[in-house]
Scaffold this motif. Structure first.
Motif, PDB file in Angstrom:
ATOM      1  N   ASN A 150       0.883  -1.278   0.045  1.00  0.00           N
ATOM      2  CA  ASN A 150      -0.012  -0.082   0.133  1.00  0.00           C
ATOM      3  C   ASN A 150       0.932   1.047  -0.052  1.00  0.00           C
ATOM      4  OD1 ASN A 150       0.367  -0.855   3.081  1.00  0.00           O
ATOM      5  ND2 ASN A 150      -0.384   1.274   3.111  1.00  0.00           N
ATOM      6  N   GLY A 151       0.287   2.419  -0.394  1.00  0.00           N
ATOM      7  CA  GLY A 151       1.100   3.545  -0.532  1.00  0.00           C
ATOM      8  C   GLY A 151       0.157   4.764  -0.592  1.00  0.00           C
ATOM      9  N   SER A 152       0.725   5.909  -0.416  1.00  0.00           N
ATOM     10  CA  SER A 152       0.014   7.256  -0.412  1.00  0.00           C
ATOM     11  C   SER A 152       0.931   8.266  -0.777  1.00  0.00           C
ATOM     12  CB  SER A 152      -0.352   7.553   1.070  1.00  0.00           C
ATOM     13  OG  SER A 152       0.481   7.933   1.896  1.00  0.00           O
ATOM     14  N   SER A 153       0.399   9.190  -1.591  1.00  0.00           N
ATOM     15  CA  SER A 153       1.169  10.300  -2.178  1.00  0.00           C
ATOM     16  C   SER A 153       0.577  11.668  -1.966  1.00  0.00           C
ATOM     17  CB  SER A 153       1.492   9.986  -3.541  1.00  0.00           C
ATOM     18  OG  SER A 153      -0.024  10.060  -4.288  1.00  0.00           O
ATOM     19  N   THR A 154       1.106  12.758  -1.993  1.00  0.00           N
ATOM     20  CA  THR A 154       0.736  14.065  -1.895  1.00  0.00           C
ATOM     21  C   THR A 154       1.536  15.061  -2.805  1.00  0.00           C
ATOM     22  OG1 THR A 154       0.369  14.041   0.524  1.00  0.00           O
ATOM     23  CG2 THR A 154       0.686  16.015  -0.460  1.00  0.00           C
ATOM     24  N   ARG A 155       0.758  15.839  -3.464  1.00  0.00           N
ATOM     25  CA  ARG A 155       1.285  16.787  -4.610  1.00  0.00           C
ATOM     26  C   ARG A 155       0.912  18.123  -4.240  1.00  0.00           C
ATOM     27  NH1 ARG A 155       0.100  16.772 -10.787  1.00  0.00           N
ATOM     28  NH2 ARG A 155      -1.918  15.969  -9.779  1.00  0.00           N
ATOM     29  N   ILE A 156       1.699  19.120  -4.401  1.00  0.00           N
ATOM     30  CA  ILE A 156       1.341  20.615  -4.235  1.00  0.00           C
ATOM     31  C   ILE A 156       2.055  21.286  -5.343  1.00  0.00           C
ATOM     32  CG2 ILE A 156       1.801  22.262  -2.824  1.00  0.00           C
ATOM     33  CD1 ILE A 156       1.878  20.771  -0.303  1.00  0.00           C
ATOM     34  N   ILE A 157       1.256  22.200  -5.766  1.00  0.00           N
ATOM     35  CA  ILE A 157       1.950  23.146  -6.903  1.00  0.00           C
ATOM     36  C   ILE A 157       1.331  24.405  -6.506  1.00  0.00           C
ATOM     37  CG2 ILE A 157       1.869  23.648  -9.431  1.00  0.00           C
ATOM     38  CD1 ILE A 157       1.039  21.260 -10.262  1.00  0.00           C
ATOM     39  N   LYS A 158       2.345  25.376  -6.448  1.00  0.00           N
ATOM     40  CA  LYS A 158       2.165  26.849  -5.941  1.00  0.00           C
ATOM     41  C   LYS A 158       3.091  27.565  -6.946  1.00  0.00           C
ATOM     42  CE  LYS A 158       1.906  29.939  -2.191  1.00  0.00           C
ATOM     43  NZ  LYS A 158       1.809  30.072  -0.739  1.00  0.00           N
ATOM     44  N   ASN A 159       2.387  28.670  -7.506  1.00  0.00           N
ATOM     45  CA  ASN A 159       3.173  29.623  -8.268  1.00  0.00           C
ATOM     46  C   ASN A 159       2.900  31.067  -8.204  1.00  0.00           C
ATOM     47  OD1 ASN A 159       0.926  30.422 -10.030  1.00  0.00           O
ATOM     48  ND2 ASN A 159       1.637  28.672 -11.543  1.00  0.00           N
ATOM     49  N   SER A 160       3.657  32.091  -8.802  1.00  0.00           N
ATOM     50  CA  SER A 160       3.512  33.458  -8.788  1.00  0.00           C
ATOM     51  C   SER A 160       2.320  34.050  -9.528  1.00  0.00           C
ATOM     52  CB  SER A 160       4.923  33.967  -9.258  1.00  0.00           C
ATOM     53  OG  SER A 160       5.202  33.669 -10.780  1.00  0.00           O
ATOM     54  N   LYS A 161       1.580  33.081 -10.080  1.00  0.00           N
ATOM     55  CA  LYS A 161       0.593  33.667 -10.822  1.00  0.00           C
ATOM     56  C   LYS A 161      -0.942  33.388 -10.098  1.00  0.00           C
ATOM     57  CE  LYS A 161       2.374  34.548 -15.020  1.00  0.00           C
ATOM     58  NZ  LYS A 161       1.875  33.696 -16.080  1.00  0.00           N
ATOM     59  N   GLY A 162      -0.581  33.020  -8.873  1.00  0.00           N
ATOM     60  CA  GLY A 162      -1.866  32.673  -7.862  1.00  0.00           C
ATOM     61  C   GLY A 162      -2.053  31.268  -7.742  1.00  0.00           C
TER      62      GLY A 162
END
Length: 447
Positions: A150-162
């Motif tokens: 079993n596994g879990s994952s997290t993804r985050i994207i944040k940028n200067s355009k908001g």
């Protein structure tokens, strides 16, 4: 350091250095697996990984950097490294940091109950699976592999355009591999289940699938080498389709390494064929509400009734063709550069049952598995020659299993030769799925 604090500090420092276009991309994953052998725990593994990448546009050039260390001392390194890399880029591609959209599809990708399943319950599932497998048929001589992962994952994207997006998902699988023996002949078989709901894992079903898969292959016969009417079983055809998904990538089309160049609007397959890319599929292995650039994902029919309607795009390739991204930008983790990949990609099922497919053939061949997909096919020309396993179809029924055979042909021609589609869409252990398909003629060589 807590990841959100790290991102906030990196974001602030980039703004202080007057960088106008930048993006922060973070991924983390946790996984574990347990293997049993002869009613004892044979191995246990547990792993965690995380990393963050930073990219920016400086004087029209895109610079990248990344690190596995989430500590404040890495922040200046990330910015400086990305600036230095941007300064040495020589290509003239127009780069873009995506501003995002107002709406993104809400998906249920994470089941918190899966994280609370005890190690004891996982081991009990495996012990029962192994025990039942050995008891089902006396011809089962050993269980080679019985594992829960079993596994879990997290993804985050944040940028200067908001843009500020995050997504979390988890999943698990149980897999068993067995060996059957009769009259000096040995054959292997397997059974598995994938889900993020532990209550759906059933030892009896997985064991039965593995045993039936193995014993059905015993006492194989030979056939004459010639063209046959063929049914390619769902999992086998899905594996072939998966090997050719790159032909739908706009990047490959633009580089001239896909035979689908200049084929939009043209018939490339039987009118019965519809190929779908569905990132919003419930329990899909590649479901996601946004792609690696933060573009919202969407359901789309890449081929509809045999007609090629679209390629798969990211922002860069979409700009070249003057169209919108299809939300198929991909990254192989935080270190990866941007590419293009399908999500849950599959051939739409038909209305014909598997038994009805069989009954439509007086004499033919059922193909159940393919091997050599990496070496036995050419994704550019479409030519393939693949070692296969299968069965003789006689008077509309499965009869004897076959000694190893080789199927050969051309994938693009094969798509046009599909006469019937089963109603048995299956994804196996992959985000690429297919129903069973009836092919009018296929070359088969007996080894």
């Amino acid at each position: 350091m807590e990841i959100n604090n790290f991102i906030d500090i990196l974001f602030k420092k980039a703004e202080e250095r007057c960088i106008e276009n930048f993006e922060i991309y973070y991924t983390s994953s946790k996984s574990s697996s347990i293997k049993v052998f002869n009613q004892e725990v044979d191995s246990y593994s547990d792993s965690n990984s995380q990393g963050i990448s930073f990219r920016l546009i400086e004087k029209g050039k895109m610079g990248y950097s990344y690190t596995e260390s989430i500590s404040e001392k890495e922040i200046d390194f990330l910015i400086n490294e990305a600036l230095e890399n941007a300064a040495i880029i020589e290509n003239d591609d127009i780069e873009e940091i995506y501003k995002g959209e107002e709406e993104y599809k809400e998906l249920e990708l994470y089941n918190p109950d899966l994280e609370t399943v005890s190690i004891g319950d996982k081991i009990s599932l495996l012990m029962n699976t192994e025990k039942i497998t050995k008891e089902l048929d006396s011809r089962i001589k050993r269980v080679n592999y019985c594992v829960f992962g079993n596994g879990s994952s997290t993804r985050i994207i944040k940028n200067s355009k908001g843009l500020n997006l995050s997504e979390k998902g988890n999943s698990a699988y149980v897999y068993v591999s067995v060996v059957a023996e009769d009259n000096g002949i040995t054959k292997s078989g397997s059974g598995f289940k994938v889900s993020n709901d532990f209550s759906l894992f059933d030892a009896d079903t997985v064991a039965k699938d593995a045993v039936e898969d193995a014993v059905s292959k015993l006492n194989p016969v030979s056939i004459e080498s010639k063209q046959y009417k063929v049914i390619i079983k769902n999992k086998a055809f899905a594996s072939m389709l998966g090997a050719f998904t790159g032909i739908f990538s706009s990047d490959n089309v633009q580089k001239g390494v896909s035979k689908l160049k200049e084929k939009l609007g043209a018939s490339i397959a039987s009118s019965k064929v519809t190929l779908i890319d569905n990132p919003h599929m419930k329990n899909g292995m590649a479901s996601s509400s946004f792609d690696a650039e933060g573009v919202p994902t969407k359901y789309k029919e890449i081929v509809k009734n045999g007609i090629l309607t679209s390629y798969l795009y990211n922002l860069k390739t979409a700009k070249k063709d003057g169209v919108k991204s299809t939300g198929n930008a991909s990254k192989g983790g935080y270190k990866g550069t941007l590419g293009i990949s399908p999500s849950n990609f599959y051939m739409k099922e038909g209305e014909t049952t598997f038994n009805e497919l069989l009954e439509s053939i007086d004499n033919g061949v059922l193909i159940t598995s393919l091997s050599g997909l990496h070496s036995g096919l050419n994704s550019i020309s479409g030519d393939f020659s693949l070692a296969s396993e299968g069965f003789v179809i006689s008077e509309g029924e499965i009869s004897s299993s076959l000694k190893q055979i080789t199927i050969s042909g051309n994938f693009f021609e094969l798509l046009k030769e599909i006469n019937l589609l089963g109603d048995d869409l299956n994804f196996g252990l992959s985000p690429v799925g297919a129903p069973s398909v009836l092919i009018s003629n296929l070359n088969i060589s007996a080894d």
